[in-house]
Design a protein around this motif. Structure first.
Motif, mmCIF file in Angstrom:
data_model
loop_
_atom_site.group_PDB
_atom_site.id
_atom_site.type_symbol
_atom_site.label_atom_id
_atom_site.label_comp_id
_atom_site.label_asym_id
_atom_site.label_seq_id
_atom_site.Cartn_x
_atom_site.Cartn_y
_atom_site.Cartn_z
ATOM 1 N N GLY A 194 0.825 -1.204 0.000
ATOM 2 C CA GLY A 194 0.000 0.000 0.000
ATOM 3 C C GLY A 194 0.856 1.249 0.000
ATOM 4 N N ASN A 195 0.627 2.117 0.988
ATOM 5 C CA ASN A 195 1.397 3.368 1.063
ATOM 6 C C ASN A 195 2.500 3.308 2.117
ATOM 7 O OD1 ASN A 195 -0.271 3.369 3.315
ATOM 8 N ND2 ASN A 195 -0.553 5.595 3.298
ATOM 9 N N VAL A 196 2.942 2.072 2.443
ATOM 10 C CA VAL A 196 4.003 1.883 3.434
ATOM 11 C C VAL A 196 5.153 1.091 2.813
ATOM 12 C CG1 VAL A 196 4.635 0.898 5.670
ATOM 13 C CG2 VAL A 196 2.386 1.954 5.363
ATOM 14 N N ALA A 197 6.368 1.581 3.029
ATOM 15 C CA ALA A 197 7.566 0.896 2.556
ATOM 16 C C ALA A 197 8.498 0.666 3.744
ATOM 17 C CB ALA A 197 8.274 1.719 1.488
ATOM 18 N N VAL A 198 9.077 -0.532 3.826
ATOM 19 C CA VAL A 198 10.040 -0.868 4.876
ATOM 20 C C VAL A 198 11.352 -1.244 4.199
ATOM 21 C CG1 VAL A 198 10.538 -2.306 6.880
ATOM 22 C CG2 VAL A 198 8.164 -1.750 6.300
ATOM 23 N N ILE A 199 12.446 -0.660 4.693
ATOM 24 C CA ILE A 199 13.750 -0.871 4.075
ATOM 25 C C ILE A 199 14.754 -1.275 5.157
ATOM 26 C CG2 ILE A 199 15.596 0.183 2.712
ATOM 27 C CD1 ILE A 199 13.369 2.156 1.703
ATOM 28 N N GLY A 200 15.411 -2.391 4.917
ATOM 29 C CA GLY A 200 16.366 -2.906 5.883
ATOM 30 C C GLY A 200 17.777 -2.418 5.629
ATOM 31 N N ALA A 201 18.487 -2.132 6.733
ATOM 32 C CA ALA A 201 19.900 -1.743 6.672
ATOM 33 C C ALA A 201 20.623 -2.622 7.688
ATOM 34 C CB ALA A 201 20.064 -0.264 6.995
ATOM 35 N N TRP A 202 20.922 -3.826 7.263
ATOM 36 C CA TRP A 202 21.386 -4.842 8.212
ATOM 37 C C TRP A 202 22.742 -4.502 8.856
ATOM 38 C CZ3 TRP A 202 25.720 -8.057 8.218
ATOM 39 C CH2 TRP A 202 26.559 -7.947 7.094
ATOM 40 N N ASP A 204 23.770 -1.441 9.743
ATOM 41 C CA ASP A 204 23.715 -0.162 10.454
ATOM 42 C C ASP A 204 24.188 -0.337 11.897
ATOM 43 O OD1 ASP A 204 23.092 2.491 11.138
ATOM 44 O OD2 ASP A 204 21.072 1.928 11.774
ATOM 45 N N GLY A 205 24.875 0.672 12.411
ATOM 46 C CA GLY A 205 25.304 0.663 13.809
ATOM 47 C C GLY A 205 26.577 -0.135 14.028
ATOM 48 N N ASP A 206 27.082 -0.046 15.247
ATOM 49 C CA ASP A 206 28.283 -0.784 15.611
ATOM 50 C C ASP A 206 28.009 -2.285 15.600
ATOM 51 O OD1 ASP A 206 29.567 1.625 15.992
ATOM 52 O OD2 ASP A 206 29.116 1.705 18.148
ATOM 53 N N PHE A 209 24.613 -3.982 14.075
ATOM 54 C CA PHE A 209 23.400 -4.114 14.889
ATOM 55 C C PHE A 209 22.155 -4.150 14.016
ATOM 56 C CE2 PHE A 209 21.541 -4.014 19.041
ATOM 57 C CZ PHE A 209 20.291 -3.437 18.863
ATOM 58 N N GLY A 210 22.137 -3.341 12.959
ATOM 59 C CA GLY A 210 21.044 -3.356 11.990
ATOM 60 C C GLY A 210 19.869 -2.462 12.337
ATOM 61 N N SER A 211 19.160 -2.036 11.283
ATOM 62 C CA SER A 211 17.973 -1.189 11.451
ATOM 63 C C SER A 211 16.989 -1.467 10.324
ATOM 64 C CB SER A 211 18.351 0.302 11.420
ATOM 65 O OG SER A 211 19.222 0.647 12.469
ATOM 66 N N ALA A 212 15.748 -1.095 10.561
ATOM 67 C CA ALA A 212 14.709 -1.118 9.527
ATOM 68 C C ALA A 212 14.016 0.238 9.538
ATOM 69 C CB ALA A 212 13.706 -2.231 9.788
ATOM 70 N N TYR A 213 13.853 0.809 8.370
ATOM 71 C CA TYR A 213 13.277 2.148 8.238
ATOM 72 C C TYR A 213 11.898 2.048 7.585
ATOM 73 C CZ TYR A 213 18.027 3.782 9.184
ATOM 74 O OH TYR A 213 19.259 4.021 9.750
ATOM 75 N N VAL A 214 10.937 2.731 8.162
ATOM 76 C CA VAL A 214 9.568 2.704 7.659
ATOM 77 C C VAL A 214 9.226 4.057 7.031
ATOM 78 C CG1 VAL A 214 7.136 2.320 8.214
ATOM 79 C CG2 VAL A 214 8.915 1.061 9.462
ATOM 80 N N PHE A 215 8.735 4.022 5.808
ATOM 81 C CA PHE A 215 8.315 5.222 5.084
ATOM 82 C C PHE A 215 6.827 5.103 4.786
ATOM 83 C CE2 PHE A 215 12.776 4.740 4.375
ATOM 84 C CZ PHE A 215 13.306 6.013 4.232
ATOM 85 N N ARG A 216 6.128 6.218 4.892
ATOM 86 C CA ARG A 216 4.708 6.234 4.584
ATOM 87 C C ARG A 216 4.406 7.377 3.604
ATOM 88 N NH1 ARG A 216 0.191 4.152 7.092
ATOM 89 N NH2 ARG A 216 1.465 3.531 8.904
ATOM 90 N N SER A 217 3.583 7.083 2.621
ATOM 91 C CA SER A 217 3.209 8.100 1.641
ATOM 92 C C SER A 217 2.054 8.922 2.207
ATOM 93 C CB SER A 217 2.797 7.435 0.328
ATOM 94 O OG SER A 217 2.260 8.381 -0.567
ATOM 95 N N MET A 218 2.240 10.217 2.255
ATOM 96 C CA MET A 218 1.210 11.132 2.711
ATOM 97 C C MET A 218 0.878 12.082 1.572
ATOM 98 S SD MET A 218 0.705 10.127 5.844
ATOM 99 C CE MET A 218 -0.134 11.472 6.665
#
Length: 222
Positions: A194-202, A204-206, A209-218
């Motif tokens: 839908g209007n949500v995207a999730v992007i992994g950055a495995w 990221d960090g010392d 550690f990794g992160s996941a970023y959530v984007f939403r279309s407005m």
């Protein structure tokens, strides 16, 4: 003495009879188990065979290749499907330099899969590996580019969102992490719904550690 011998003889007969009964029981049990296994096996294989006879499975068994494919392109490194659309990542495609990458889009026309478009990054560069990860949902297609340098640094990564306007796949603004850093590999994995995207950055960090970023279309803006 004779009486004792007769008793031992009768006892041995009873034991043999009991052993025979147990052996017969085990044979029947094993035979029954084998029959059950065969019935179960037949159920699975028979059901699969019936499924493979269907038109839907014949479509799934088609073999696709890129119209301009070349050795070592890695066509099929990543794949995604939604409805009548398939996206195939080809991170080693070299249109903009070695391993700049590309994504091929196929659409089902009711009888076969047709190559609809070949997507690349507007600012693609060698080593980016555009198409390392892909996701498609409805009119949106998300592409991960974990080795993009951008303006942040080596392998900081990015993601490209494309929107189907009814005629063409149009590139939306490029997505990057708000706190991007070198070697994060943002875009290593991606998913859109839908209007949500999730992007992994495995990475990221010392210590990765990794992160996941959530984007939403407005209102059409990500």
């Amino acid at each position: 003495m004779k009486e004792r011998k007769r008793k031992r003889k009768r006892k041995r007969k009873r034991k043999r009879k009991r052993r025979c009964s147990l052996a017969e029981h085990h044979r029947e049990h094993r035979h029954g188990s084998v029959q059950k296994f065969h019935r179960f096996h037949h159920f699975l294989l028979g059901d699969a065979a019936e499924r493979h006879q269907s038109g839907a499975d014949r479509r799934a068994l088609e073999r696709g290749t890129a119209s301009d494919g070349a050795p070592s392109d890695q066509f099929g490194y990543s794949v995604a499907i939604n409805g009548d659309v398939i996206a195939v990542g080809t991170p080693a495609d070299d249109d903009f330099g070695s391993s700049s990458g590309a994504v091929y889009v196929y659409r089902w026309n009711g009888s076969t899969w047709n190559e609809e478009d070949k997507l690349t990054a507007a600012d693609g560069d060698g080593g980016d590996e555009f198409g390392y990860s892909v996701s498609v949902d409805g009119d949106f297609l998300l592409v991960g580019v974990p080795y993009d340098e951008g303006v942040i640094g080596e392998n900081s990564g990015s993601a490209y969102l494309f929107h189907w306007n009814g005629t063409n796949w149009v590139q939306e603004p490029k997505l990057v992490a708000s706190d991007a850093a070198s070697q994060d590999e943002f875009g290593h994995s991606v998913s859109v719904s839908g209007n949500v995207a999730v992007i992994g950055a495995w990475a990221d960090g010392d210590n990765n550690f990794g992160s996941a970023y959530v984007f939403r279309s407005m209102n059409g803006i990500w």
